[in-house]
Design a protein around this motif. Structure first.
Motif, PDB file in Angstrom:
ATOM      1  N   THR A   1      24.247 -37.407  -9.095  1.00 19.25           N
ATOM      2  CA  THR A   1      24.371 -38.724 -10.077  1.00 19.25           C
ATOM      3  C   THR A   1      23.401 -39.735 -10.238  1.00 19.25           C
ATOM      4  N   SER A   2      22.260 -39.451  -9.574  1.00 16.68           N
ATOM      5  CA  SER A   2      21.141 -40.386  -9.684  1.00 16.68           C
ATOM      6  C   SER A   2      20.418 -39.984 -10.638  1.00 16.68           C
ATOM      7  N   ILE A   3      20.540 -38.756 -11.375  1.00 19.75           N
ATOM      8  CA  ILE A   3      19.667 -38.594 -12.752  1.00 19.75           C
ATOM      9  C   ILE A   3      20.437 -38.292 -13.658  1.00 19.75           C
ATOM     10  N   SER A   4      19.980 -38.602 -15.033  1.00 16.24           N
ATOM     11  CA  SER A   4      20.961 -38.206 -16.085  1.00 16.24           C
ATOM     12  C   SER A   4      21.007 -36.959 -16.408  1.00 16.24           C
ATOM     13  N   PHE A   5      22.104 -36.567 -17.370  1.00 17.67           N
ATOM     14  CA  PHE A   5      22.359 -35.109 -17.848  1.00 17.67           C
ATOM     15  C   PHE A   5      21.045 -34.883 -18.403  1.00 17.67           C
ATOM     16  N   ARG A   6      20.477 -35.633 -19.267  1.00 13.33           N
ATOM     17  CA  ARG A   6      19.223 -35.125 -19.815  1.00 13.33           C
ATOM     18  C   ARG A   6      17.997 -34.692 -19.089  1.00 13.33           C
ATOM     19  N   ALA A   7      17.829 -35.455 -18.074  1.00 13.90           N
ATOM     20  CA  ALA A   7      16.837 -35.283 -17.113  1.00 13.90           C
ATOM     21  C   ALA A   7      17.363 -33.861 -16.432  1.00 13.90           C
ATOM     22  N   LEU A   8      18.491 -33.683 -16.163  1.00 17.86           N
ATOM     23  CA  LEU A   8      19.077 -32.472 -15.315  1.00 17.86           C
ATOM     24  C   LEU A   8      18.787 -31.193 -16.256  1.00 17.86           C
ATOM     25  N   GLY A   9      19.309 -31.501 -17.693  1.00 15.21           N
ATOM     26  CA  GLY A   9      19.097 -30.271 -18.547  1.00 15.21           C
ATOM     27  C   GLY A   9      17.306 -29.742 -18.736  1.00 15.21           C
ATOM     28  N   LEU A  10      16.695 -31.123 -18.739  1.00 15.24           N
ATOM     29  CA  LEU A  10      15.212 -30.629 -18.482  1.00 15.24           C
ATOM     30  C   LEU A  10      14.741 -30.255 -17.538  1.00 15.24           C
ATOM     31  N   LEU A  11      15.203 -30.504 -16.333  1.00 14.90           N
ATOM     32  CA  LEU A  11      14.844 -29.844 -15.089  1.00 14.90           C
ATOM     33  C   LEU A  11      15.235 -28.337 -14.928  1.00 14.90           C
ATOM     34  N   THR A  12      16.479 -28.079 -15.456  1.00 25.79           N
ATOM     35  CA  THR A  12      16.974 -26.563 -15.541  1.00 25.79           C
ATOM     36  C   THR A  12      16.117 -25.717 -16.660  1.00 25.79           C
ATOM     37  N   TYR A  13      15.739 -26.553 -17.616  1.00 25.82           N
ATOM     38  CA  TYR A  13      14.731 -25.681 -18.373  1.00 25.82           C
ATOM     39  C   TYR A  13      13.327 -25.362 -17.855  1.00 25.82           C
ATOM     40  N   LEU A  14      12.863 -26.348 -16.943  1.00 22.17           N
ATOM     41  CA  LEU A  14      11.572 -26.175 -16.321  1.00 22.17           C
ATOM     42  C   LEU A  14      11.623 -25.151 -15.342  1.00 22.17           C
ATOM     43  N   LEU A  15      12.500 -25.017 -14.790  1.00 24.17           N
ATOM     44  CA  LEU A  15      12.988 -24.123 -13.468  1.00 24.17           C
ATOM     45  C   LEU A  15      13.027 -22.757 -13.924  1.00 24.17           C
ATOM     46  N   ASP A  16      13.495 -22.643 -15.253  1.00 23.42           N
ATOM     47  CA  ASP A  16      13.548 -21.307 -15.984  1.00 23.42           C
ATOM     48  C   ASP A  16      12.216 -20.628 -16.335  1.00 23.42           C
ATOM     49  N   GLN A  17      11.290 -21.221 -16.233  1.00 17.77           N
ATOM     50  CA  GLN A  17       9.879 -21.261 -16.899  1.00 17.77           C
ATOM     51  C   GLN A  17       9.363 -20.347 -15.862  1.00 17.77           C
ATOM     52  N   LYS A  18       8.302 -19.042 -16.282  1.00 16.23           N
ATOM     53  CA  LYS A  18       7.393 -18.592 -15.508  1.00 16.23           C
ATOM     54  C   LYS A  18       6.336 -19.385 -14.713  1.00 16.23           C
ATOM     55  N   GLU A  19       6.014 -18.678 -13.624  1.00 18.51           N
ATOM     56  CA  GLU A  19       4.830 -19.666 -12.781  1.00 18.51           C
ATOM     57  C   GLU A  19       3.684 -19.491 -13.826  1.00 18.51           C
ATOM     58  N   GLY A  20       3.030 -20.721 -13.604  1.00 19.17           N
ATOM     59  CA  GLY A  20       1.684 -20.827 -14.480  1.00 19.17           C
ATOM     60  C   GLY A  20       1.901 -21.402 -15.862  1.00 19.17           C
ATOM     61  N   TRP A  21       3.221 -21.754 -16.320  1.00 21.30           N
ATOM     62  CA  TRP A  21       3.655 -22.326 -17.652  1.00 21.30           C
ATOM     63  C   TRP A  21       3.197 -23.840 -17.486  1.00 21.30           C
ATOM     64  N   GLN A  22       2.685 -24.105 -18.438  1.00 23.26           N
ATOM     65  CA  GLN A  22       2.104 -25.796 -18.386  1.00 23.26           C
ATOM     66  C   GLN A  22       3.215 -26.787 -19.090  1.00 23.26           C
ATOM     67  N   VAL A  23       3.580 -27.548 -18.465  1.00 28.97           N
ATOM     68  CA  VAL A  23       4.629 -28.579 -19.073  1.00 28.97           C
ATOM     69  C   VAL A  23       3.673 -29.669 -19.916  1.00 28.97           C
ATOM     70  N   ARG A  24       4.038 -29.692 -21.003  1.00 26.77           N
ATOM     71  CA  ARG A  24       3.681 -30.668 -21.972  1.00 26.77           C
ATOM     72  C   ARG A  24       4.675 -31.221 -22.857  1.00 26.77           C
ATOM     73  N   SER A  25       4.731 -32.385 -22.999  1.00 32.24           N
ATOM     74  CA  SER A  25       5.688 -33.091 -23.533  1.00 32.24           C
ATOM     75  C   SER A  25       5.781 -33.142 -25.006  1.00 32.24           C
ATOM     76  N   ASP A  26       4.660 -32.693 -25.608  1.00 29.89           N
ATOM     77  CA  ASP A  26       4.691 -32.669 -26.985  1.00 29.89           C
ATOM     78  C   ASP A  26       5.352 -31.299 -27.373  1.00 29.89           C
ATOM     79  N   GLN A  27       4.981 -30.242 -26.509  1.00 33.33           N
ATOM     80  CA  GLN A  27       5.650 -28.818 -26.789  1.00 33.33           C
ATOM     81  C   GLN A  27       7.210 -28.902 -26.513  1.00 33.33           C
ATOM     82  N   LEU A  28       7.610 -29.716 -25.462  1.00 29.76           N
ATOM     83  CA  LEU A  28       8.802 -29.595 -25.079  1.00 29.76           C
ATOM     84  C   LEU A  28       9.941 -30.402 -26.349  1.00 29.76           C
ATOM     85  N   SER A  29       9.040 -31.212 -26.877  1.00 27.82           N
ATOM     86  CA  SER A  29      10.123 -32.279 -27.880  1.00 27.82           C
ATOM     87  C   SER A  29       9.950 -31.325 -29.464  1.00 27.82           C
ATOM     88  N   LYS A  30       9.248 -30.257 -29.438  1.00 24.39           N
ATOM     89  CA  LYS A  30       9.182 -29.515 -30.618  1.00 24.39           C
ATOM     90  C   LYS A  30      10.434 -28.271 -30.894  1.00 24.39           C
TER      91      LYS A  30
END
Length: 333
Positions: free
Chosen positions: A29-58
């Motif tokens: 409960t210390s993180i928002s649902f928005r952050a939890l959803g983004l974390l779940t999306y990141l964990l679902d990516q393959k190793e070596g995938w690059q996290v970029r905020s501009d791509q995540l917002s598209k």
């Protein structure tokens, strides 16, 4: 359709492949649902995938770039996410991110330290065994928060086999990779830390010396040459030149003399190299116009003396055999 013991409960449609999120993370409960959803999306990516905020917002249904960045900062503060500047064993420096299925206390502690720095990325250094250590602002190294891989534990020893029959030679025991004991690993880590501490001390000594020489020269140059009006940040560029010279083995005194000789707020690379060559006697100094003034006494000796080291003097004892004239040079001819 999932079966339920309680008709008012939640039905969960599952497939074989799914992203793994620990129950404690999903209920954090210390993180928002928005952050939890983004974390779940990141964990679902393959190793070596690059996290970029501009791509995540598209894309359709995605939130804006600032919303994504806010969620990433929230995850970083709680130890789920970390932006890293990685120095590899090859010397190459690359940017990367780390994502955890659970909150890592060390990541949260590091975030509190580096988020207040000018560069919030956590600097990590690759070790010989492929792991990474965090380099802190005071030059010390520490754990990067990753837990040991459970698959890297010591394998159980194979059961002893009965000796083969006398007429048959015993089968050769397969070679096994030797693993370091905890004591050996601790000794190796201590040796690496000592080497890293020594390197950090040497770097700090060079940085301090470069700052000392550069500050002195900049004050001297502005007093005698005037304010610097170049396009670039001349002080930082000049300090970089001084630091490179100190790292190459030149002394502070030689760097100061070279700056005095170059007489530039920010010497060019060639001017800096030439000045260093002159003050260390590697190259002969040249005059501004490139000419050396003529001197009778230096060329022919003082009146009444015979220059014994000239070829003409060795061949002839009587210098009166030579006739001299004067050549007048005029401008514009």
């Amino acid at each position: 359709m999932s079966r339920l013991t309680d008709p008012t409960g939640v039905r969960v449609a599952r497939r074989v492949y799914h992203v793994r999120v620990e129950s404690t993370t999903a209920r954090d409960t210390s993180i928002s649902f928005r952050a939890l959803g983004l974390l779940t999306y990141l964990l679902d990516q393959k190793e070596g995938w690059q996290v970029r905020s501009d791509q995540l917002s598209k894309g359709e249904g995605r939130e804006g770039r600032e919303a994504v960045r806010t969620a990433l900062r929230e995850l970083a503060a709680k130890g789920y996410y970390r932006l890293e500047r990685r120095r590899l064993r090859t010397g190459k420096v690359v940017m990367g991110t780390s994502v955890a299925e659970y909150p890592v206390p060390q990541w949260a502690a590091d975030h509190a330290i580096f988020s207040s720095q000018k560069d919030p990325a956590v600097p990590v250094i690759e070790q010989e065994d492929g792991t990474f250590l965090v380099e802190y602002p005071d030059g010390t190294l520490g754990s990067d928060g990753f837990e040991p891989d459970p698959h890297d534990e010591e394998p159980p020893a194979p059961a002893e086999e009965e000796p083969a029959a006398a007429e048959e030679p015993p089968a050769a025991e397969p070679k096994r990779r030797t693993r370091r004991t905890p004591e050996q690993k601790a000794a190796d880590d201590a040796e690496k830390k000592a080497a890293a501490d020594k390197k950090a001390e040497e770097k700090k000594a060079i940085d301090d010396a470069a700052e000392k020489v550069s500050k002195w020269w900049w004050d001297h140059a502005e007093k005698h040459l005037g304010k610097y009006v170049g396009r670039t940040n001349g002080y930082l560029a000049m300090r970089g030149q001084v630091r490179s010279a100190l790292a190459a083995g030149y002394t502070q005194r030689q760097c100061a003399d070279a700056l005095l000789r170059a007489r530039k707020h920010l010497p060019s690379a060639q001017q800096w190299q030439d000045a260093l060559g002159v003050v260390t006697n590697h190259i002969a100094p040249t005059r501004p116009n490139g000419a050396v003034p003529y001197s009778d006494s230096a060329t022919w000796g003082k009146q009444g003396e015979t220059p014994q080291d000239t070829p003409d003097a060795q061949a002839h004892d009587d210098s009166d055999d030579a006739t001299f004239g004067v050549v007048n040079r005029t401008q514009g001819v």
